[in-house]
Design a protein around this motif. Structure first.
Motif, PDB file in Angstrom:
ATOM      1  N   SER A  61       0.827  -1.213   0.000  1.00 27.26           N
ATOM      2  CA  SER A  61       0.000   0.000   0.000  1.00 27.26           C
ATOM      3  C   SER A  61       0.858   1.258   0.000  1.00 27.26           C
ATOM      4  O   SER A  61       0.477   2.283  -0.564  1.00 27.26           O
ATOM      5  CB  SER A  61      -0.957   0.019   1.201  1.00 27.26           C
ATOM      6  N   ILE A  68       0.359   7.067  -6.450  1.00 28.87           N
ATOM      7  CA  ILE A  68      -0.800   7.979  -6.476  1.00 28.87           C
ATOM      8  C   ILE A  68      -0.364   9.388  -6.093  1.00 28.87           C
ATOM      9  O   ILE A  68      -0.812  10.384  -6.663  1.00 28.87           O
ATOM     10  CB  ILE A  68      -1.917   7.462  -5.537  1.00 28.87           C
ATOM     11  N   ARG A  72      -0.793  12.818  -8.275  1.00 24.70           N
ATOM     12  CA  ARG A  72      -1.487  14.032  -7.808  1.00 24.70           C
ATOM     13  C   ARG A  72      -0.577  15.250  -7.815  1.00 24.70           C
ATOM     14  O   ARG A  72      -0.986  16.338  -8.232  1.00 24.70           O
ATOM     15  CB  ARG A  72      -2.046  13.807  -6.398  1.00 24.70           C
ATOM     16  N   LEU A  96      -8.014  -3.555  -7.844  1.00 22.68           N
ATOM     17  CA  LEU A  96      -8.697  -3.741  -6.549  1.00 22.68           C
ATOM     18  C   LEU A  96      -8.655  -2.451  -5.723  1.00 22.68           C
ATOM     19  O   LEU A  96      -9.622  -2.080  -5.080  1.00 22.68           O
ATOM     20  CB  LEU A  96      -8.040  -4.884  -5.754  1.00 22.68           C
ATOM     21  N   ILE A  97      -7.508  -1.803  -5.801  1.00 22.47           N
ATOM     22  CA  ILE A  97      -7.389  -0.569  -5.017  1.00 22.47           C
ATOM     23  C   ILE A  97      -8.085   0.588  -5.733  1.00 22.47           C
ATOM     24  O   ILE A  97      -8.562   1.523  -5.082  1.00 22.47           O
ATOM     25  CB  ILE A  97      -5.901  -0.244  -4.727  1.00 22.47           C
ATOM     26  N   GLY A  98      -8.191   0.471  -7.029  1.00 23.91           N
ATOM     27  CA  GLY A  98      -8.897   1.521  -7.765  1.00 23.91           C
ATOM     28  C   GLY A  98      -7.959   2.504  -8.425  1.00 23.91           C
ATOM     29  O   GLY A  98      -8.377   3.584  -8.843  1.00 23.91           O
ATOM     30  N   VAL A  99      -6.689   2.123  -8.526  1.00 22.18           N
ATOM     31  CA  VAL A  99      -5.714   3.026  -9.143  1.00 22.18           C
ATOM     32  C   VAL A  99      -6.085   3.263 -10.610  1.00 22.18           C
ATOM     33  O   VAL A  99      -5.946   4.372 -11.123  1.00 22.18           O
ATOM     34  CB  VAL A  99      -4.284   2.430  -9.031  1.00 22.18           C
ATOM     35  N   GLU A 101      -8.797   3.652 -11.824  1.00 24.14           N
ATOM     36  CA  GLU A 101      -9.896   4.611 -11.976  1.00 24.14           C
ATOM     37  C   GLU A 101      -9.344   5.984 -12.352  1.00 24.14           C
ATOM     38  O   GLU A 101     -10.039   6.801 -12.934  1.00 24.14           O
ATOM     39  CB  GLU A 101     -10.682   4.744 -10.665  1.00 24.14           C
TER      40      GLU A 101
ATOM     41  N   ALA B 396     -12.727  -5.850  -1.033  1.00 23.79           N
ATOM     42  CA  ALA B 396     -11.521  -5.471  -1.767  1.00 23.79           C
ATOM     43  C   ALA B 396     -10.302  -5.570  -0.875  1.00 23.79           C
ATOM     44  O   ALA B 396      -9.239  -6.066  -1.290  1.00 23.79           O
ATOM     45  CB  ALA B 396     -11.672  -4.042  -2.303  1.00 23.79           C
ATOM     46  N   LEU B 419      -4.445   1.516   4.071  1.00 21.21           N
ATOM     47  CA  LEU B 419      -4.946   0.906   2.842  1.00 21.21           C
ATOM     48  C   LEU B 419      -6.439   1.209   2.663  1.00 21.21           C
ATOM     49  O   LEU B 419      -6.903   1.450   1.536  1.00 21.21           O
ATOM     50  CB  LEU B 419      -4.707  -0.623   2.885  1.00 21.21           C
ATOM     51  N   LEU B 422      -6.733   4.485   1.110  1.00 17.78           N
ATOM     52  CA  LEU B 422      -6.383   4.433  -0.318  1.00 17.78           C
ATOM     53  C   LEU B 422      -7.546   3.912  -1.147  1.00 17.78           C
ATOM     54  O   LEU B 422      -7.916   4.500  -2.162  1.00 17.78           O
ATOM     55  CB  LEU B 422      -5.175   3.499  -0.514  1.00 17.78           C
ATOM     56  N   ILE B 423      -8.132   2.807  -0.668  1.00 12.48           N
ATOM     57  CA  ILE B 423      -9.239   2.201  -1.422  1.00 12.48           C
ATOM     58  C   ILE B 423     -10.436   3.156  -1.451  1.00 12.48           C
ATOM     59  O   ILE B 423     -11.105   3.301  -2.470  1.00 12.48           O
ATOM     60  CB  ILE B 423      -9.641   0.831  -0.813  1.00 12.48           C
ATOM     61  N   GLU B 425     -10.414   6.377  -1.293  1.00  8.61           N
ATOM     62  CA  GLU B 425     -10.157   7.502  -2.199  1.00  8.61           C
ATOM     63  C   GLU B 425     -10.233   7.091  -3.659  1.00  8.61           C
ATOM     64  O   GLU B 425     -10.736   7.826  -4.511  1.00  8.61           O
ATOM     65  CB  GLU B 425      -8.773   8.096  -1.911  1.00  8.61           C
ATOM     66  N   MET B 426      -9.723   5.894  -3.934  1.00  6.68           N
ATOM     67  CA  MET B 426      -9.624   5.463  -5.331  1.00  6.68           C
ATOM     68  C   MET B 426     -10.922   4.862  -5.855  1.00  6.68           C
ATOM     69  O   MET B 426     -11.364   5.164  -6.935  1.00  6.68           O
ATOM     70  CB  MET B 426      -8.495   4.408  -5.464  1.00  6.68           C
ATOM     71  N   ARG B 427     -11.539   3.996  -5.030  1.00 10.38           N
ATOM     72  CA  ARG B 427     -12.685   3.245  -5.544  1.00 10.38           C
ATOM     73  C   ARG B 427     -14.024   3.622  -4.920  1.00 10.38           C
ATOM     74  O   ARG B 427     -15.064   3.445  -5.539  1.00 10.38           O
ATOM     75  CB  ARG B 427     -12.459   1.741  -5.294  1.00 10.38           C
TER      76      ARG B 427
END
Lengths: 105, 625
Positions: A61, A68, A72, A96-99, A101, B396, B419, B422-423, B425-427
């Motif tokens: 993480s 990330i 930014r 999974l983390i949404g990076v 996105e 997740a 974590l 992070l999740i 914010e991202m998803r």
């Protein structure tokens, strides 16, 4: 992984579109190696930065947070940041983390 | 007494001497021609008068102890004497006195010895020189002490009276030989042991209300405190049964019964049940405890005989409240049960657990029944959006934990919150936004007028919402905390759904610029509703017209006429399955069924709008709307 983590950072392409190839493990203990390499580049000459994760074995993480963070902070200076990855496992982590996105290939 | 008689005797002697000196003066004036009488050594002597002289007289001094007898007959006035042979004196003596009396108290529990002792006084006739008018007096010459009383006589009299208790013999002896007059207790009976009266201990508050002082000594005149009330099962009073006393014995040996104890029986009236053999009074219903004709009762309703105004203060009662007058500006009526207002409600707040009926007008007030339905419904919607999102976030996280290319070593140092953030914010960027909207529904501060349960519910909502705001997720140490939050949100949602699903209705004659929230129906019986906001858990029925305002019902809205023109914004909103029935729908009326919205363009009459199979349908008219 962990205390014995190793990360090799290579600049495979110079400005204006810089590519950092990461090999090994990007985690809490190796993130400083990447930071030193990124700090070396002269931002005023850079249009985009791509992090290639194709040879990355592990990420945590902290590593994700670092990528990330670059996305930014460089975005504020109008420098695009991309992730190039063909490693399916790492890609799954990014999704999974949404990076994915926000950060495109 | 003795001293008084002595003093009297001395006074009389002095008087006699004065009279004698006057007589001597007379004699000196008249020469030695008059006769005279004298007393020497107690013997009467006489000197007869010469020719032309006066004959002497004799008399006893007034009130003196001397009696004078002439030829055996007592004389009571001055007597002219010719010869002293026929005169006899008698001097009254005071003999010594020793007597006693036995006195028994009225309750026959005490016996007293009353003693009387007086010394004897001896008197004799006073000597006197020759005088024409002899006044005979007597003087004290000796005193004799009294004799002691014989204790045996006392005991004998006690026996003859029938006194059968143990006597204080020492006291008797000292009283008899002490030669002092007095009253001496010489024996007592055994008094009866008094009974313990039955008594009722009331443990609930029957006093009504107490005004509470705020910080700094301020007093809110509208806040007179809660009206005392009890919940079902609450103990109201305990009855302590009476205990009989024990018999005693009087001085004559007779049994003395104690007085019967007072019973003070605990009687139960309506709403009260006696338990534990009638020794515990328990409330059967919620309400106001009070005495009614000697019976402990619980009244489910509170009747305010006049207006609710500054003189009555805010009303807060656990049961039903009936207001015979109006509810005035800024006042609050809060009831656990129903509220009935026979008059008007002016810019006041009515909060009820049950139905609310306002017989006349509701102007600018706020009426909520069954709970804060508007906020609860919004909160339920938000929580139902948040819960699946949080579960996805959790999923997740768990997938990442088990992922072969993802390391979680850093989380041992940073905590799982890093974590999670992070999740988020991202998803799941929506989650903090949903929490922020949820938090806006919660009161900013704990409302002292609200029940603790409601305050606690909002405290839970606030706490969980804060955990997902800004940088706060970083402080989550473990993903398992999210489980706790999910459980908490589930319980909050369940509680709010329970409240919302318990129907409580509002019925008003006329209302204007008011806010009404009911978990059941809202019924307006009068000809007009103007500029109100209504949320009904079931239906809204308006017998007359509604002009301006927002009217939301979960089921149906029925109104005679809605809106006026495009400038008067009137919103009628129902749930997905609901319908809007109107005699007249004026242009500009905004109709919403679920997420579908429609603005009425031209006047429509006798419509019953529904949204079915993806289209608007007028069930009462031609069909398609």
């Amino acid at each position: 992984m962990g205390y014995f983590s190793v990360l090799k950072v290579m600049i495979t392409q110079g400005p204006p579109n810089v590519i950092f190839a990461l090999k090994g493990e990007l985690d809490l203990t190796t993130s400083r190696i990447l930071r030193k390499e990124v700090e070396k580049i002269e931002l005023d000459k850079v249009a985009s930065i791509t992090f290639s994760l194709n040879e990355l074995k592990f990420i945590d993480s902290t590593g994700i947070g670092q990528l990330i963070g670059y996305y930014r902070s460089f975005a504020k200076q109008h420098t695009s940041v991309y992730i190039d990855n063909k490693n399916a496992d790492i890609e799954e982590v990014l999704e999974l983390i949404g990076v994915r996105e926000i950060m495109e290939t | 007494m003795l001293n008084d008689s002595k003093l009297m005797s001395e006074l009389l002697n002095e008087l006699a001497r004065l009279e004698e000196s006057e007589t001597k003066n007379d004699e000196s004036l008249l020469g030695q021609r008059h006769g005279g009488l004298a007393i020497v050594g107690g013997q009467l002597l006489m000197k007869k008068p010469e020719r032309g002289g006066k004959w002497p007289t004799i008399s006893a001094a007034k009130g003196s102890r001397v009696k004078i007898f002439y030829r055996g007959k007592q004389i009571d006035r001055s007597l002219v004497l010719e010869d002293i042979d026929d005169i006899k004196f008698e001097v009254m003596q005071d003999p010594a006195q020793s007597s006693f009396e036995i006195v028994v108290s009225q309750d026959k529990m005490e016996v007293w010895l009353v003693t009387k002792f007086a010394p004897g006084v001896e008197y004799q006739v006073c000597d006197s020189d020759y005088t024409t008018n002899l006044v005979v007096t007597a003087k004290e010459v000796a005193q004799h002490p009294p004799q002691p009383v014989d204790p045996a006589l006392v005991l004998q009299q006690l026996e003859s009276l029938g006194v059968k208790i143990e006597l204080y013999n020492n006291q008797i002896r000292s009283a008899c030989y002490g030669l002092e007059s007095g009253k001496w207790m010489i024996g007592v009976g055994i008094p009866p042991k008094p009974p313990v009266d039955g008594r009722v201990d009331v443990v609930c508050d029957l006093t009504g209300r107490q005004m509470q002082e705020e910080q700094g000594g301020r007093v809110d005149l509208l806040d007179r405190g809660k009206i005392s009330s009890v919940e079902p099962g609450e103990v109201l009073a305990y009855w302590h049964p009476p205990v009989e006393g024990e018999a005693g014995i009087n001085v004559f040996g007779a049994t003395v019964k104690p007085r019967p104890p007072k019973r003070a029986r605990l009687s139960a009236g309506s709403g009260v049940r006696l338990m534990e053999d009638g020794t515990v009074a328990v409330a059967e219903i919620a309400g106001r405890p009070c005495w009614d004709r000697g019976r402990l009762c619980v009244r489910p309703e509170l009747i305010i005989p006049s207006d609710v105004d500054v003189s009555s203060g805010n009303i807060e009662f656990i049961g039903d409240v009936i207001v015979m007058g109006d509810v005035k500006d800024s006042l609050v009526v809060k009831a656990g049960g129903m509220v009935e207002v026979r008059g008007n409600v002016y810019n006041a707040r009515i909060i009820a657990g049950g139905n609310v009926v306002i017989h006349r007008n509701l102007i600018c007030g706020h009426v909520s029944v069954g709970g804060d339905i508007g906020n609860y419904m919004k909160a339920i919607t938000l929580i139902k959006q948040i819960i699946p999102e949080l579960k996805n976030l959790q999923k997740a996280f768990q997938q990442l934990q088990g992922h072969p290319r993802f390391s979680v070593e850093d989380l041992k140092i940073r905590g799982d919150g890093y974590l999670i953030k992070l999740i988020l914010e991202m998803r799941f960027a929506e989650i903090p936004k949903l929490f922020a909207r949820l938090q806006q529904l919660a009161p900013e501060q704990k409302d002292p007028k609200q029940d603790d349960e409601i305050n606690n519910i909002w405290a839970v909502v606030n706490h969980i919402s804060n955990c997902f705001k800004g940088a706060n997720p970083l402080s989550i140490r473990s993903i398992s905390e999210v489980d706790v939050y999910l459980k908490g949100l589930g319980e909050v949602c369940e509680w709010m759904e329970d409240v919302v699903s318990t129907p409580a209705d509002i019925q008003v004659s006329y209302c204007q610029n008011a806010q009404l929230e009911a978990t059941g129906d809202i019924v307006i019986t009068g000809p007009l509703v103007y500029g109100c906001t209504m949320f009904a858990g079931a239906d809204i029925n308006i017998a007359g017209s509604c002009r301006g305002g927002t009217y939301c019902a979960t089921s149906n809205i029925k109104v005679k006429s809605a809106g006026l023109n495009e400038r008067v914004k009137t919103i009628l909103a129902v749930g997905d399955e609901g319908s809007v029935m109107a005699g007249t729908l004026n242009p500009g009326v905004y109709v919403a069924i679920g997420q579908r919205k429609k603005v009425i363009g031209e006047i429509r009459r006798n419509v019953r709008l529904k949204f079915e199979e993806g289209r608007w349908i007028d069930k009462a008219g031609s069909g398609v709307f």
